[in-house]
Design a protein around this motif. Structure first.
Motif, PDB file in Angstrom:
ATOM      1  N   SER A 171       0.829  -1.209   0.000  1.00  0.00           N
ATOM      2  CA  SER A 171       0.000   0.000   0.000  1.00  0.00           C
ATOM      3  C   SER A 171       0.864   1.260   0.000  1.00  0.00           C
ATOM      4  O   SER A 171       0.592   2.219  -0.738  1.00  0.00           O
ATOM      5  N   GLN A 172       1.914   1.269   0.810  1.00  0.00           N
ATOM      6  CA  GLN A 172       2.802   2.430   0.846  1.00  0.00           C
ATOM      7  C   GLN A 172       3.547   2.601  -0.468  1.00  0.00           C
ATOM      8  O   GLN A 172       3.719   3.726  -0.957  1.00  0.00           O
ATOM      9  N   GLU A 173       3.971   1.496  -1.088  1.00  0.00           N
ATOM     10  CA  GLU A 173       4.688   1.588  -2.347  1.00  0.00           C
ATOM     11  C   GLU A 173       3.773   2.054  -3.482  1.00  0.00           C
ATOM     12  O   GLU A 173       4.196   2.819  -4.361  1.00  0.00           O
ATOM     13  N   LEU A 174       2.520   1.608  -3.468  1.00  0.00           N
ATOM     14  CA  LEU A 174       1.585   2.049  -4.506  1.00  0.00           C
ATOM     15  C   LEU A 174       1.288   3.540  -4.398  1.00  0.00           C
ATOM     16  O   LEU A 174       1.090   4.219  -5.416  1.00  0.00           O
TER      17      LEU A 174
ATOM     18  N   HIS B 100       1.184   8.090  -9.514  1.00  0.00           N
ATOM     19  CA  HIS B 100       1.015   8.818 -10.773  1.00  0.00           C
ATOM     20  C   HIS B 100       1.846   8.250 -11.916  1.00  0.00           C
ATOM     21  O   HIS B 100       1.970   8.887 -12.971  1.00  0.00           O
ATOM     22  N   LEU B 101       2.389   7.061 -11.720  1.00  0.00           N
ATOM     23  CA  LEU B 101       3.074   6.398 -12.833  1.00  0.00           C
ATOM     24  C   LEU B 101       2.045   5.855 -13.817  1.00  0.00           C
ATOM     25  O   LEU B 101       0.884   5.610 -13.457  1.00  0.00           O
ATOM     26  N   PRO B 102       2.424   5.638 -15.061  1.00  0.00           N
ATOM     27  CA  PRO B 102       1.488   5.042 -16.025  1.00  0.00           C
ATOM     28  C   PRO B 102       1.027   3.662 -15.558  1.00  0.00           C
ATOM     29  O   PRO B 102       1.762   2.927 -14.882  1.00  0.00           O
TER      30      PRO B 102
ATOM     31  N   VAL C 182      -4.498  -7.399  -3.485  1.00  0.00           N
ATOM     32  CA  VAL C 182      -3.623  -6.538  -4.272  1.00  0.00           C
ATOM     33  C   VAL C 182      -4.431  -5.758  -5.298  1.00  0.00           C
ATOM     34  O   VAL C 182      -4.215  -4.549  -5.502  1.00  0.00           O
ATOM     35  N   GLY C 183      -5.371  -6.417  -5.968  1.00  0.00           N
ATOM     36  CA  GLY C 183      -6.221  -5.723  -6.928  1.00  0.00           C
ATOM     37  C   GLY C 183      -7.048  -4.629  -6.274  1.00  0.00           C
ATOM     38  O   GLY C 183      -7.223  -3.532  -6.846  1.00  0.00           O
ATOM     39  N   TRP C 184      -7.546  -4.872  -5.075  1.00  0.00           N
ATOM     40  CA  TRP C 184      -8.351  -3.858  -4.389  1.00  0.00           C
ATOM     41  C   TRP C 184      -7.493  -2.663  -3.986  1.00  0.00           C
ATOM     42  O   TRP C 184      -7.917  -1.499  -4.119  1.00  0.00           O
ATOM     43  N   LEU C 185      -6.266  -2.925  -3.501  1.00  0.00           N
ATOM     44  CA  LEU C 185      -5.373  -1.817  -3.154  1.00  0.00           C
ATOM     45  C   LEU C 185      -5.033  -0.992  -4.387  1.00  0.00           C
ATOM     46  O   LEU C 185      -4.972   0.250  -4.328  1.00  0.00           O
ATOM     47  N   TRP C 186      -4.816  -1.645  -5.498  1.00  0.00           N
ATOM     48  CA  TRP C 186      -4.501  -0.930  -6.741  1.00  0.00           C
ATOM     49  C   TRP C 186      -5.685  -0.073  -7.169  1.00  0.00           C
ATOM     50  O   TRP C 186      -5.511   1.078  -7.580  1.00  0.00           O
TER      51      TRP C 186
END
Length: 511
Positions: A411-414, A419-421, A456-460
């Motif tokens: 979560s912190q890394e995302l 704002h990356l593609p 992971v999908g939900w965090l993204w």
């Protein structure tokens, strides 16, 4: 190669108690040697008949072939397990071996206190290796203090690591390669940590097969408190000298032990502990526990145990299964005393004796006995379960704490990559999920890895919705992103009995 035969380790000025303990170590080692060909030699798969462990072809007749030299050391160690091997340093300062060690070092690894990087050292590689080889040969090599670094642990604490200088990494790798040729002939089959050709999954499989095929009713889940920080240098050097008679190699190890740690500009030294992070630390840890734990428990289960005993050790993490409770309790009491003699201590809060196994599970289900417990080993939570046909099995699920810690870090890394593609974010997440699935994708763990992928999908999705105030990202579109970038949660490891049977070729008795 010159050889020297002695009846035991080197003489010391220790007191009577320590001299008695060294004698106990030698007798324990001899007892294990007599039983090893029948049992422990079959714990791990050997080489196929007719295949050489190393290539022996030399490109020229004038140059000594490096793999062939290591094979000769291995043959000497295999021929007589009481033999102390001499003349080892010339294998270490061989330029070919140093070059191989340099190429095996991580190119993007952090630099030590000298700031030397892999790329800069490689600009004048031949000159640097020749100089390093000469210093090793003359005895002019000096070990540098390691730079202290910290990484987060699963429980929220910080794990101290050491970052050695680049040349120390190179020399340590060369020494480990030479010493592995000796100690791989001595280490027992239930030791799996940081050994060539062995992996955590083999250790987990061996434990599962042992519990399901033997009469195991009690499991000792043990944890050594601060193992790498408490092992004593004096004992470690004695253990090395049981097999290594080359004083120059022993002095190299002592240099690394005494080099100390540099933190906040202050250098500290200690007579106990070995810094985690160097290539030689795992070998020294295995060596210490080989004499303190492995040979001792091997002798105990052969000479004293009346019921089945199953042992699996991965570095300083080990699990022992027992058939009888009184033998488990006696072993735990004796283990505490044994460790205390060598400066080790079992963690009082993390060491447990729990009911576990086929009979315990059956009694609980049909007679209302004690409910089987659970224990953690190498990232998996082990519990008693049933197969589809109603038989007993050991279930292995991802540790909840491991998942929670990983999701928190993710979560912190995302947020940092918000704002990356999307293709860049997707490539990063694909690597994360793929690595998780490859490690935890064992049979009966499909639901756990599936939940991780969905989390992971939900965090993204939550991060992508925060990129703009409009929140125009319906879940239907997000599902296409997940399907596109996140690999499916698939079981990628075979059943334990299948892989373990192939690994051991059906020779292990798993006592």
């Amino acid at each position: 190669m010159r050889r020297q035969t002695t009846s035991g380790g080197p003489r010391t000025n220790a007191d009577d108690e320590r001299a008695w303990e060294v004698g106990q170590l030698r007798s324990t080692e001899e007892a294990a040697e007599r039983s090893q060909p029948a049992k422990e030699a079959a714990e791990g798969r050997g080489l196929a008949k007719g295949n050489s462990p190393e290539g022996n072809a030399s490109r020229t007749q004038s140059r000594e072939d490096v793999p062939s030299a290591i094979e000769r050391v291995r043959q000497v160690a295999r021929k007589d397990r009481k033999q102390r091997v001499t003349a080892l340093l010339h294998h270490v300062y061989d330029v070919e071996r140093l070059r191989t060690a340099y190429l095996a070092t991580k190119r993007d690894a952090a630099a030590g206190i000298d700031g030397e990087t892999w790329q800069h050292y490689g600009e004048r590689l031949e000159e640097n290796l020749q100089d390093l080889s000469g210093r090793l040969k003359r005895g002019a090599y000096r070990a540098k203090p390691v730079r202290r670094a910290y990484i987060p642990k699963a429980d929220g604490r910080q794990r101290p690591l050491g970052v050695p200088a680049l040349e120390d990494k190179i020399v340590q790798r060369a020494v480990v390669e030479v010493l592995n040729a000796i100690y791989e002939e001595d280490f027992l089959g239930f030791s799996y940590g940081f050994r060539p050709g062995r992996s955590p999954h083999q250790a987990v499989d061996a434990l599962t097969v042992g519990i399901t095929t033997k009469k195991v009713n009690w499991v000792l889940d043990a944890d050594i408190r601060s193992f790498f920080d408490t092992l004593r240098h004096e004992w470690l050097v004695q253990f090395v000298e049981h097999r290594v008679a080359d004083k120059r190699v022993v002095h190299l190890i002592q240099k690394w032990l005494r080099a100390g740690v540099l933190e906040d500009g202050k250098r500290t030294r200690s007579e106990v502990g070995t810094v985690q992070g160097g290539s030689v630390s795992p070998l020294l840890a295995n060596l210490y526990l080989h004499y303190v734990f492995d040979l001792w428990i091997q002798r105990g289960r052969e000479k004293q145990a009346r019921g089945d005993v199953v042992v699996t050790r991965f570095a300083d993490d080990f699990v022992v299964g027992f058939e009888h409770r009184h033998e488990a309790e006696r072993f735990l009491a004796e283990l505490r005393e044994r460790f205390a003699r060598f400066g080790l201590e079992l963690h009082p809060d993390k060491t447990r004796l729990i009911p576990f196994g086929r009979k315990t599970d059956r009694d609980w289900r049909h007679r209302g006995g004690s409910k089987p417990g659970t224990f953690n080993f190498l990232g998996f939570t082990h519990s008693c379960g049933k197969t589809r046909k109603g038989g007993f099995t050991v279930l292995r699920h991802t540790m909840r704490k491991r998942v929670q810690t990983k999701l928190k870090e993710l979560s912190q890394e995302l947020r940092r990559r918000m704002h990356l593609p999307i293709p860049e974010q997707g490539a990063y997440l694909r690597a994360v999920v793929q690595g998780h699935v490859r490690y935890f994708g064992v049979p009966n763990n499909g639901s756990s890895i599936g939940l991780f992928r969905r989390a992971v999908g939900w965090l993204w999705w939550r991060v992508l919705k925060r990129r703009t105030q409009a929140h125009h990202l319906p879940w239907r579109r997000m599902e296409r992103y997940i399907q596109r970038w996140l690999p499916p949660a698939r079981i990628c490891h075979p059943w334990p009995l299948v892989r373990f049977a192939v690994t051991t070729q059906g020779k292990s008795r798993m006592r």
